[in-house]
Scaffold this active site. Structure first.
Site, PDB file in Angstrom:
ATOM      1  N   CYS A   1       0.816  -1.216   0.000  1.00  0.00           N
ATOM      2  CA  CYS A   1       0.000   0.000   0.000  1.00  0.00           C
ATOM      3  C   CYS A   1       0.852   1.271   0.000  1.00  0.00           C
ATOM      4  O   CYS A   1       1.694   1.456   0.888  1.00  0.00           O
ATOM      5  CB  CYS A   1      -0.910  -0.021   1.229  1.00  0.00           C
ATOM      6  SG  CYS A   1      -1.810   1.515   1.502  1.00  0.00           S
TER       7      CYS A   1
ATOM      8  N   TYR B   1      -5.513   5.621  -8.961  1.00  0.00           N
ATOM      9  CA  TYR B   1      -6.675   4.816  -8.571  1.00  0.00           C
ATOM     10  C   TYR B   1      -7.930   5.260  -9.326  1.00  0.00           C
ATOM     11  O   TYR B   1      -8.768   4.432  -9.696  1.00  0.00           O
ATOM     12  CB  TYR B   1      -6.913   4.916  -7.061  1.00  0.00           C
ATOM     13  CG  TYR B   1      -5.933   4.121  -6.245  1.00  0.00           C
ATOM     14  CD1 TYR B   1      -6.192   2.797  -5.901  1.00  0.00           C
ATOM     15  CD2 TYR B   1      -4.737   4.680  -5.830  1.00  0.00           C
ATOM     16  CE1 TYR B   1      -5.293   2.058  -5.159  1.00  0.00           C
ATOM     17  CE2 TYR B   1      -3.822   3.951  -5.091  1.00  0.00           C
ATOM     18  CZ  TYR B   1      -4.104   2.636  -4.755  1.00  0.00           C
ATOM     19  OH  TYR B   1      -3.194   1.907  -4.031  1.00  0.00           O
TER      20      TYR B   1
ATOM     21  N   SER C   1      -2.971   8.164   6.994  1.00  0.00           N
ATOM     22  CA  SER C   1      -1.516   8.189   6.812  1.00  0.00           C
ATOM     23  C   SER C   1      -0.944   9.603   6.823  1.00  0.00           C
ATOM     24  O   SER C   1       0.156   9.825   7.340  1.00  0.00           O
ATOM     25  CB  SER C   1      -1.144   7.492   5.507  1.00  0.00           C
ATOM     26  OG  SER C   1      -1.636   8.203   4.373  1.00  0.00           O
TER      27      SER C   1
ATOM     28  N   ARG D   1     -14.625   1.648   5.626  1.00  0.00           N
ATOM     29  CA  ARG D   1     -13.611   0.811   5.015  1.00  0.00           C
ATOM     30  C   ARG D   1     -12.547   0.427   6.034  1.00  0.00           C
ATOM     31  O   ARG D   1     -12.278   1.173   6.974  1.00  0.00           O
ATOM     32  CB  ARG D   1     -12.957   1.544   3.843  1.00  0.00           C
ATOM     33  CG  ARG D   1     -13.907   1.799   2.665  1.00  0.00           C
ATOM     34  CD  ARG D   1     -14.133   0.545   1.855  1.00  0.00           C
ATOM     35  NE  ARG D   1     -15.224   0.703   0.887  1.00  0.00           N
ATOM     36  CZ  ARG D   1     -15.659  -0.270   0.117  1.00  0.00           C
ATOM     37  NH1 ARG D   1     -15.121  -1.473   0.189  1.00  0.00           N
ATOM     38  NH2 ARG D   1     -16.658  -0.060  -0.721  1.00  0.00           N
TER      39      ARG D   1
ATOM     40  N   THR E   1      -8.805  -0.100   6.299  1.00  0.00           N
ATOM     41  CA  THR E   1      -7.634   0.287   5.523  1.00  0.00           C
ATOM     42  C   THR E   1      -6.365   0.254   6.370  1.00  0.00           C
ATOM     43  O   THR E   1      -6.414   0.244   7.599  1.00  0.00           O
ATOM     44  CB  THR E   1      -7.816   1.706   4.961  1.00  0.00           C
ATOM     45  OG1 THR E   1      -7.994   2.633   6.057  1.00  0.00           O
ATOM     46  CG2 THR E   1      -9.027   1.790   4.051  1.00  0.00           C
ATOM     47  N   VAL E   2      -5.241   0.256   5.692  1.00  0.00           N
ATOM     48  CA  VAL E   2      -3.940   0.462   6.309  1.00  0.00           C
ATOM     49  C   VAL E   2      -3.423   1.820   5.848  1.00  0.00           C
ATOM     50  O   VAL E   2      -3.807   2.283   4.774  1.00  0.00           O
ATOM     51  CB  VAL E   2      -2.938  -0.656   5.905  1.00  0.00           C
ATOM     52  CG1 VAL E   2      -3.242  -1.947   6.610  1.00  0.00           C
ATOM     53  CG2 VAL E   2      -2.900  -0.847   4.393  1.00  0.00           C
TER      54      VAL E   2
END
Length: 346
Positions: free
Chosen positions: A63, A203, A157, A138, A140-141
């Site tokens: 990711c 994306y 992030s 969602r 997510t990381v």
């Protein structure tokens, strides 16, 4: 790719039929902050104190958003005080999962993924459930986990790297600042534009489900890359001679571009290797101490090509491309040229 609805896991793709074929990314849900003294930033947030061996990071090596946080751990010297658990690159019906899961549909373990020794979870969504039993959204990381209160501090992030940039400075012998006060306005402006056009732009092209949506994202993406190629022809980094947060955020997309996005996301007008200045820029950052060890092309390719069955139904993972990011980058010459030009003016 799925989500939790009222705390229950649902395997569901992004609803592009509701957005005219356009991919729309959800906002992160956990947005608290770690500060040096532990005081909350405002009345609507919870305070978390920066302490050694209190926080743990859940990431995917595939990711780009999680990759930012790993680079910060290296460059800020935080590896000894913040632990890391890496999920498997294959993301299937249960979303991100940990190595060794007894319920896993994954046929084989890929080197570099971890068992969740901290919370003994099989799937990342179980970490979210532990933090909020009725969570909606969602899964997510990255996830920044507080081991004292057993909850998620943040899954955003952009904010995690800001915490890593300054909150732990008193605990490590590393005062490098990737978000300097004098450049913050420029960094914020660059981040906003690069996020929309490039970081999320790949994306928007790859997950588009109509030709119109794809064409729009494609043109926006390559217009932005062309602009950056010109910018980096005359300066070493995005803001000039200083390496900043903006460069790290851009790098994690560019390092994946030729290996994944060109083919898998159909962003094939040009490779990064075809842009002399962008390619040199990527090589220079890759060669910085600690950065290359955060890059795992096996996880990157396995994740994208294997997980997105609607894009790649055969799940065949390409062997290439063969790109040597340790080649000479030539970027120090850019800095020398700038110095010579400045000296010539006075």
């Amino acid at each position: 790719m799925g989500l939790l609805q009222n705390g229950q896991w649902v395997d569901k793709w992004y609803p592009t039929e509701e957005t005219g074929g356009k991919f729309t990314r959800s906002e992160s849900s956990f947005r608290d902050w770690i500060t040096q003294d532990g005081k909350p930033l405002d009345e609507n947030s919870t305070g978390f104190k920066a302490e050694s061996n209190r926080y743990h990071l859940y990431v995917s090596l595939a990711c780009p958003w999680a990759h930012r946080t790993l680079i910060y751990l290296q460059l800020k010297g935080l590896q000894e005080i913040i632990g890391v658990t890496v999920v498997e690159p294959h993301m299937l019906t249960n979303g991100w999962e940990f190595s060794g899961s007894k319920q896993s549909p994954i046929a084989h373990h890929i080197e570099g993924a971890d068992v969740d020794k901290l919370n003994a979870a099989d799937f990342l969504y179980q970490i979210y459930q532990k933090a909020d039993a009725s969570y909606n959204g969602r899964v997510t990381v990255p996830v920044l986990w507080d081991m004292h209160t057993n909850t998620i501090v943040s899954n955003e992030s952009a904010e995690i790297i800001r915490m890593f940039n300054s909150a732990f400075n008193h605990l490590v012998d590393n005062s490098c600042d990737f978000y300097p006060q004098t450049l913050r306005a420029e960094i914020d402006e660059l981040n906003s534009w690069i996020y929309d056009s490039i970081n999320n732009g790949v994306y928007k092209a790859g997950f588009a489900t109509t030709q119109v949506a794809y064409n729009e994202a494609f043109e926006q993406l390559f217009t932005a890359l062309d602009t950056l190629e010109k910018r980096l022809a005359s300066q070493r980094f995005l803001t000039g001679d200083e390496f900043t947060e903006a460069d790290i955020r851009l790098f994690t997309t560019l390092i994946r571009f030729d290996a994944v996005y060109v083919g898998h996301f159909k962003t094939n007008k040009q490779r990064i290797a075809d842009y002399p200045h962008l390619f040199g820029y990527v090589k220079e950052i890759y060669q910085m101490d600690g950065v290359s060890q955060t890059v795992n092309f096996e996880h990157i390719k396995q994740h994208y090509y294997f997980s997105h069955e609607m894009i790649n139904p055969t799940r065949i993972v390409p062997t290439g491309p063969d790109i040597d990011f340790n080649q000479p980058h030539g970027r120090t010459q850019i800095n020398a040229q700038r110095v010579n030009l400045l000296q010539a003016r006075f």
